[in-house]
Motif scaffolding. Structure first.
Motif, PDB file in Angstrom:
ATOM      1  N   THR A  14      18.425  14.063 -34.370  1.00 26.53           N
ATOM      2  CA  THR A  14      17.465  13.491 -33.436  1.00 26.53           C
ATOM      3  C   THR A  14      18.033  12.170 -32.923  1.00 26.53           C
ATOM      4  N   TYR A  15      17.996  11.993 -31.627  1.00 28.32           N
ATOM      5  CA  TYR A  15      18.512  10.772 -31.012  1.00 28.32           C
ATOM      6  C   TYR A  15      17.329   9.931 -30.536  1.00 28.32           C
ATOM      7  N   LEU A  16      17.283   8.702 -31.036  1.00 26.54           N
ATOM      8  CA  LEU A  16      16.191   7.780 -30.730  1.00 26.54           C
ATOM      9  C   LEU A  16      16.665   6.679 -29.792  1.00 26.54           C
ATOM     10  N   CYS A  17      15.766   6.299 -28.907  1.00 30.37           N
ATOM     11  CA  CYS A  17      16.001   5.197 -27.991  1.00 30.37           C
ATOM     12  C   CYS A  17      14.968   4.116 -28.306  1.00 30.37           C
ATOM     13  N   PHE A  56      10.037   2.032 -29.787  1.00 36.44           N
ATOM     14  CA  PHE A  56      10.810   3.255 -29.974  1.00 36.44           C
ATOM     15  C   PHE A  56      10.198   4.420 -29.217  1.00 36.44           C
ATOM     16  N   GLY A  57      11.066   5.279 -28.680  1.00 34.02           N
ATOM     17  CA  GLY A  57      10.629   6.561 -28.167  1.00 34.02           C
ATOM     18  C   GLY A  57      10.467   7.549 -29.316  1.00 34.02           C
ATOM     19  N   THR A  58       9.968   8.731 -28.981  1.00 34.37           N
ATOM     20  CA  THR A  58       9.731   9.744 -30.010  1.00 34.37           C
ATOM     21  C   THR A  58      10.962  10.585 -30.314  1.00 34.37           C
ATOM     22  N   PHE A  64      18.632   0.239 -27.162  1.00 32.22           N
ATOM     23  CA  PHE A  64      19.401   0.674 -28.318  1.00 32.22           C
ATOM     24  C   PHE A  64      19.288   2.193 -28.485  1.00 32.22           C
ATOM     25  N   TRP A  65      20.405   2.808 -28.841  1.00 30.16           N
ATOM     26  CA  TRP A  65      20.417   4.229 -29.181  1.00 30.16           C
ATOM     27  C   TRP A  65      20.754   4.385 -30.667  1.00 30.16           C
ATOM     28  N   TYR A  66      20.017   5.304 -31.311  1.00 28.60           N
ATOM     29  CA  TYR A  66      20.234   5.613 -32.713  1.00 28.60           C
ATOM     30  C   TYR A  66      20.320   7.122 -32.888  1.00 28.60           C
TER      31      TYR A  66
END
Lengths: 113, 112
Positions: free
Chosen positions: B85-88, B102-104, B34-36
């Motif tokens: 900020t883009y979170l994966c 989640f990544g940072t 998932f991308w946020y």
């Protein structure tokens, strides 16, 4: 409009006080989650619930408690036992039981001094 | 151990300068990736879900791709409003469906 609301946006408390963060959703989702976000770290799971009247500890549950009495609501209590409670708290919801995206609330920034 | 690593940590682009953000993951099996997007002081906003290698999803200037080891978020001709900020996050098959790792994040700044 469907979505997740969290209140309050900012919260200030003294050490030794318990505080409750509100989370409400009208997406008709069964699953709800509480995360903590700290600078330089990924979101960490505090508690989750996949159905009303049931919830489970996540990775960092110590010093926190939750309840899930209604499908729409999943409040988080930060107790005085939480050693480092100052953080940004995020509530999320999703369809339960599969690989589904999570929808997040706007967050509550808690500062404890 | 299941792990998600995002790179770079921060990225500055001129308006119109295309680039890619990377999300590398180590899981035994992948339910979904998932991308946020997250703006300062706000909750993450869902962008894309990818399920299997070779899959691609597009939305406006963003395109997400997936391989067996990583995902890329390509940003074409970015605008200042893409700054965020883009979170994966990955959902592994070895855990219950509640588990998202989640990544940072990558902090993107697009300059006018």
């Amino acid at each position: 409009d469907g979505g997740i609301t969290q209140s309050p946006k900012y919260l200030f408390r003294k050490e030794g006080q318990n505080v409750t963060l509100s989370c409400e959703q009208n997406l008709n989702h069964d699953a709800m989650y509480w995360y903590r976000q700290d600078p330089g770290q990924g979101l960490r799971l505090i508690y989750y619930s996949q159905i009303v009247n049931d919830f489970q500890k996540g990775d960092i549950a110590e010093g926190y408690s939750v309840s899930r009495e209604k499908k729409e609501s999943f409040p988080l209590t930060v107790t005085s036992a939480q050693k480092n409670p100052t953080a940004f708290y995020l509530c999320a919801s999703s369809i339960a039981g599969g690989s589904y995206e999570q929808y997040f609330g706007p967050g509550t920034r808690l500062t404890v001094t | 151990e299941d792990q998600v690593t995002q790179s770079p940590e921060a990225l500055r682009l001129q308006e119109g300068e295309s680039s890619s953000l990377n999300c590398s993951y180590t899981v035994s099996g992948l339910r979904g990736l998932f991308w946020y997007r997250q703006d300062p002081g706000k909750g993450p906003e869902f962008l894309f879900t990818l399920y299997s290698a070779g899959e691609e999803k597009e939305k406006e200037r963003l395109k997400a791709t997936l391989t067996k080891k990583e995902s890329f978020l390509h940003i074409t001709a970015p605008k200042p409003e893409d700054s965020a900020t883009y979170l994966c996050a990955v959902q592994p098959t070895t855990s219950g469906t509640y588990k998202y790792i989640f990544g940072t994040g990558t902090r993107l700044k697009v300059l006018a």
